[in-house]
Design a protein around this motif. Structure first.
Motif, PDB file in Angstrom:
ATOM      1  N   GLY A 149       4.313  13.271  11.607  1.00 27.49           N
ATOM      2  CA  GLY A 149       5.618  12.636  11.503  1.00 27.49           C
ATOM      3  C   GLY A 149       5.710  11.489  10.518  1.00 27.49           C
ATOM      4  O   GLY A 149       6.775  10.914  10.349  1.00 27.49           O
ATOM      5  N   HIS A 150       4.623  11.135   9.880  1.00 29.71           N
ATOM      6  CA  HIS A 150       4.625  10.027   8.910  1.00 29.71           C
ATOM      7  C   HIS A 150       5.298   8.783   9.492  1.00 29.71           C
ATOM      8  O   HIS A 150       6.224   8.223   8.918  1.00 29.71           O
ATOM      9  CB  HIS A 150       5.311  10.429   7.598  1.00 29.71           C
ATOM     10  CG  HIS A 150       4.611  11.526   6.867  1.00 29.71           C
ATOM     11  ND1 HIS A 150       3.351  11.385   6.346  1.00 29.71           N
ATOM     12  CD2 HIS A 150       4.999  12.797   6.581  1.00 29.71           C
ATOM     13  CE1 HIS A 150       2.986  12.504   5.759  1.00 29.71           C
ATOM     14  NE2 HIS A 150       3.971  13.384   5.895  1.00 29.71           N
ATOM     15  N   LEU A 151       4.828   8.338  10.659  1.00 32.71           N
ATOM     16  CA  LEU A 151       5.427   7.198  11.336  1.00 32.71           C
ATOM     17  C   LEU A 151       4.862   5.855  10.886  1.00 32.71           C
ATOM     18  O   LEU A 151       5.455   4.808  11.147  1.00 32.71           O
ATOM     19  CB  LEU A 151       5.267   7.343  12.850  1.00 32.71           C
ATOM     20  CG  LEU A 151       5.950   8.573  13.459  1.00 32.71           C
ATOM     21  CD1 LEU A 151       5.644   8.667  14.945  1.00 32.71           C
ATOM     22  CD2 LEU A 151       7.442   8.521  13.219  1.00 32.71           C
ATOM     23  N   SER A 152       3.728   5.856  10.206  1.00 36.56           N
ATOM     24  CA  SER A 152       3.165   4.619   9.656  1.00 36.56           C
ATOM     25  C   SER A 152       3.740   4.436   8.256  1.00 36.56           C
ATOM     26  O   SER A 152       4.099   5.398   7.581  1.00 36.56           O
ATOM     27  CB  SER A 152       1.640   4.699   9.591  1.00 36.56           C
ATOM     28  OG  SER A 152       1.111   4.840  10.896  1.00 36.56           O
ATOM     29  N   TRP A 153       3.823   3.170   7.810  1.00 41.23           N
ATOM     30  CA  TRP A 153       4.404   2.912   6.493  1.00 41.23           C
ATOM     31  C   TRP A 153       3.877   1.611   5.904  1.00 41.23           C
ATOM     32  O   TRP A 153       3.430   0.724   6.610  1.00 41.23           O
ATOM     33  CB  TRP A 153       5.931   2.877   6.552  1.00 41.23           C
ATOM     34  CG  TRP A 153       6.495   2.004   7.628  1.00 41.23           C
ATOM     35  CD1 TRP A 153       6.851   2.384   8.888  1.00 41.23           C
ATOM     36  CD2 TRP A 153       6.735   0.592   7.575  1.00 41.23           C
ATOM     37  NE1 TRP A 153       7.308   1.309   9.602  1.00 41.23           N
ATOM     38  CE2 TRP A 153       7.260   0.193   8.820  1.00 41.23           C
ATOM     39  CE3 TRP A 153       6.573  -0.378   6.593  1.00 41.23           C
ATOM     40  CZ2 TRP A 153       7.602  -1.126   9.100  1.00 41.23           C
ATOM     41  CZ3 TRP A 153       6.922  -1.695   6.870  1.00 41.23           C
ATOM     42  CH2 TRP A 153       7.429  -2.045   8.113  1.00 41.23           C
ATOM     43  N   SER A 154       3.958   1.516   4.576  1.00 40.48           N
ATOM     44  CA  SER A 154       3.643   0.291   3.840  1.00 40.48           C
ATOM     45  C   SER A 154       4.821   0.017   2.910  1.00 40.48           C
ATOM     46  O   SER A 154       5.286   0.915   2.207  1.00 40.48           O
ATOM     47  CB  SER A 154       2.364   0.434   3.022  1.00 40.48           C
ATOM     48  OG  SER A 154       1.247   0.544   3.878  1.00 40.48           O
ATOM     49  N   PRO A 195      -5.456   2.082   0.787  1.00 40.42           N
ATOM     50  CA  PRO A 195      -4.969   2.953  -0.281  1.00 40.42           C
ATOM     51  C   PRO A 195      -3.440   3.087  -0.271  1.00 40.42           C
ATOM     52  O   PRO A 195      -2.815   3.137  -1.330  1.00 40.42           O
ATOM     53  CB  PRO A 195      -5.642   4.294  -0.002  1.00 40.42           C
ATOM     54  CG  PRO A 195      -6.857   3.958   0.795  1.00 40.42           C
ATOM     55  CD  PRO A 195      -6.495   2.743   1.584  1.00 40.42           C
ATOM     56  N   GLU A 196      -2.845   3.106   0.913  1.00 42.81           N
ATOM     57  CA  GLU A 196      -1.387   3.231   1.013  1.00 42.81           C
ATOM     58  C   GLU A 196      -0.687   1.958   0.524  1.00 42.81           C
ATOM     59  O   GLU A 196       0.368   2.027  -0.117  1.00 42.81           O
ATOM     60  CB  GLU A 196      -0.985   3.532   2.460  1.00 42.81           C
ATOM     61  CG  GLU A 196      -1.450   4.882   2.965  1.00 42.81           C
ATOM     62  CD  GLU A 196      -2.907   4.890   3.451  1.00 42.81           C
ATOM     63  OE1 GLU A 196      -3.430   5.989   3.705  1.00 42.81           O
ATOM     64  OE2 GLU A 196      -3.521   3.814   3.581  1.00 42.81           O
ATOM     65  N   GLU A 197      -1.274   0.807   0.809  1.00 41.95           N
ATOM     66  CA  GLU A 197      -0.706  -0.446   0.319  1.00 41.95           C
ATOM     67  C   GLU A 197      -0.796  -0.520  -1.203  1.00 41.95           C
ATOM     68  O   GLU A 197       0.153  -0.931  -1.878  1.00 41.95           O
ATOM     69  CB  GLU A 197      -1.410  -1.638   0.963  1.00 41.95           C
ATOM     70  CG  GLU A 197      -1.100  -1.778   2.442  1.00 41.95           C
ATOM     71  CD  GLU A 197      -2.011  -2.747   3.162  1.00 41.95           C
ATOM     72  OE1 GLU A 197      -1.558  -3.301   4.185  1.00 41.95           O
ATOM     73  OE2 GLU A 197      -3.175  -2.953   2.728  1.00 41.95           O
ATOM     74  N   LEU A 198      -1.936  -0.096  -1.746  1.00 37.24           N
ATOM     75  CA  LEU A 198      -2.080  -0.038  -3.202  1.00 37.24           C
ATOM     76  C   LEU A 198      -1.075   0.925  -3.817  1.00 37.24           C
ATOM     77  O   LEU A 198      -0.500   0.655  -4.880  1.00 37.24           O
ATOM     78  CB  LEU A 198      -3.508   0.373  -3.579  1.00 37.24           C
ATOM     79  CG  LEU A 198      -4.592  -0.666  -3.335  1.00 37.24           C
ATOM     80  CD1 LEU A 198      -5.972  -0.042  -3.502  1.00 37.24           C
ATOM     81  CD2 LEU A 198      -4.414  -1.849  -4.272  1.00 37.24           C
ATOM     82  N   GLU A 199      -0.839   2.035  -3.145  1.00 37.55           N
ATOM     83  CA  GLU A 199       0.144   3.009  -3.635  1.00 37.55           C
ATOM     84  C   GLU A 199       1.552   2.413  -3.629  1.00 37.55           C
ATOM     85  O   GLU A 199       2.325   2.606  -4.581  1.00 37.55           O
ATOM     86  CB  GLU A 199       0.111   4.267  -2.777  1.00 37.55           C
ATOM     87  CG  GLU A 199       1.047   5.355  -3.230  1.00 37.55           C
ATOM     88  CD  GLU A 199       1.006   6.585  -2.343  1.00 37.55           C
ATOM     89  OE1 GLU A 199       1.901   7.439  -2.521  1.00 37.55           O
ATOM     90  OE2 GLU A 199       0.108   6.711  -1.483  1.00 37.55           O
ATOM     91  N   ALA A 200       1.900   1.674  -2.584  1.00 36.38           N
ATOM     92  CA  ALA A 200       3.225   1.037  -2.514  1.00 36.38           C
ATOM     93  C   ALA A 200       3.392   0.010  -3.618  1.00 36.38           C
ATOM     94  O   ALA A 200       4.443  -0.052  -4.273  1.00 36.38           O
ATOM     95  CB  ALA A 200       3.426   0.393  -1.143  1.00 36.38           C
ATOM     96  N   ILE A 201       2.376  -0.793  -3.875  1.00 32.78           N
ATOM     97  CA  ILE A 201       2.437  -1.785  -4.945  1.00 32.78           C
ATOM     98  C   ILE A 201       2.566  -1.084  -6.298  1.00 32.78           C
ATOM     99  O   ILE A 201       3.375  -1.476  -7.139  1.00 32.78           O
ATOM    100  CB  ILE A 201       1.213  -2.724  -4.912  1.00 32.78           C
ATOM    101  CG1 ILE A 201       1.276  -3.604  -3.657  1.00 32.78           C
ATOM    102  CG2 ILE A 201       1.135  -3.577  -6.175  1.00 32.78           C
ATOM    103  CD1 ILE A 201       0.015  -4.385  -3.397  1.00 32.78           C
ATOM    104  N   GLY A 202       1.797  -0.023  -6.483  1.00 30.98           N
ATOM    105  CA  GLY A 202       1.885   0.730  -7.741  1.00 30.98           C
ATOM    106  C   GLY A 202       3.256   1.368  -7.934  1.00 30.98           C
ATOM    107  O   GLY A 202       3.783   1.406  -9.036  1.00 30.98           O
ATOM    108  N   ALA A 203       3.842   1.859  -6.860  1.00 32.60           N
ATOM    109  CA  ALA A 203       5.168   2.486  -6.954  1.00 32.60           C
ATOM    110  C   ALA A 203       6.257   1.444  -7.220  1.00 32.60           C
ATOM    111  O   ALA A 203       7.275   1.759  -7.841  1.00 32.60           O
ATOM    112  CB  ALA A 203       5.477   3.257  -5.683  1.00 32.60           C
ATOM    113  N   ALA A 204       6.047   0.221  -6.764  1.00 36.82           N
ATOM    114  CA  ALA A 204       7.039  -0.834  -6.989  1.00 36.82           C
ATOM    115  C   ALA A 204       6.953  -1.412  -8.389  1.00 36.82           C
ATOM    116  O   ALA A 204       7.923  -1.957  -8.901  1.00 36.82           O
ATOM    117  CB  ALA A 204       6.845  -1.957  -5.965  1.00 36.82           C
ATOM    118  N   ARG A 205       5.823  -1.253  -9.034  1.00 34.13           N
ATOM    119  CA  ARG A 205       5.612  -1.828 -10.369  1.00 34.13           C
ATOM    120  C   ARG A 205       6.438  -1.064 -11.395  1.00 34.13           C
ATOM    121  O   ARG A 205       6.381   0.155 -11.459  1.00 34.13           O
ATOM    122  CB  ARG A 205       4.132  -1.774 -10.715  1.00 34.13           C
ATOM    123  CG  ARG A 205       3.771  -2.588 -11.917  1.00 34.13           C
ATOM    124  CD  ARG A 205       2.275  -2.644 -12.101  1.00 34.13           C
ATOM    125  NE  ARG A 205       1.957  -3.675 -13.060  1.00 34.13           N
ATOM    126  CZ  ARG A 205       0.755  -4.187 -13.195  1.00 34.13           C
ATOM    127  NH1 ARG A 205      -0.220  -3.778 -12.445  1.00 34.13           N
ATOM    128  NH2 ARG A 205       0.555  -5.126 -14.086  1.00 34.13           N
TER     129      ARG A 205
END
Length: 129
Positions: A73-78, A118-128
């Motif tokens: 369900g992808h219930l966790s998020w960053s 890794p998910e937090e790094l992905e969120a930061i990369g997507a926001a950049r």
């Protein structure tokens, strides 16, 4: 009594005249050849707005995922919330069977002193940008 009122009116009119004269003497930007003065004013306004908005949290990204392999369900998020220089925070919520835990980590210059998932790094990369 009417003499005092008339005197106050004269003083107010003199102050108004002085203020109007001062406004007329204020320096205005020198016109650039071929560019109307109002365009130069608009350019200055845009530059001021850009400088003011540089510190706003304008770069946002959310990464949803399954923190535990046996749950769906992808219930966790960053969530990354960053300004133009990459300063801000990344907020993570890990959803488990009986509880959810939320963490916030400071981000400075697109990186963090704290260890990032890794998910937090992905969120930061997507926001950049």
């Amino acid at each position: 009594m009417w003499i005092v009122a008339a005197l106050a009116l004269l003083v107010a009119l003199a102050a108004l005249g002085t203020a109007v004269a001062a406004l007329r003497r204020t320096a205005r930007p020198a016109p650039v050849e071929g560019v109307p003065a109002d365009v130069l004013g608009l350019r200055q306004e845009v530059a001021a707005l850009r400088a003011e908005g540089a510190g706003a949290l304008r770069h946002l990204a959310v990464v949803r995922y399954d923190a535990h392999g046996d749950m769906g369900g992808h219930l966790s998020w960053s969530l990354a919330l960053l300004d133009d220089q990459g300063h801000g925070t990344v907020v993570t919520s890990i959803h488990g069977r009986s509880e959810a835990r939320t963490y916030a980590k400071t981000v400075t210059g697109w990186t963090s002193e704290q260890q990032l998932s890794p998910e937090e790094l992905e969120a930061i990369g997507a926001a950049r940008p």
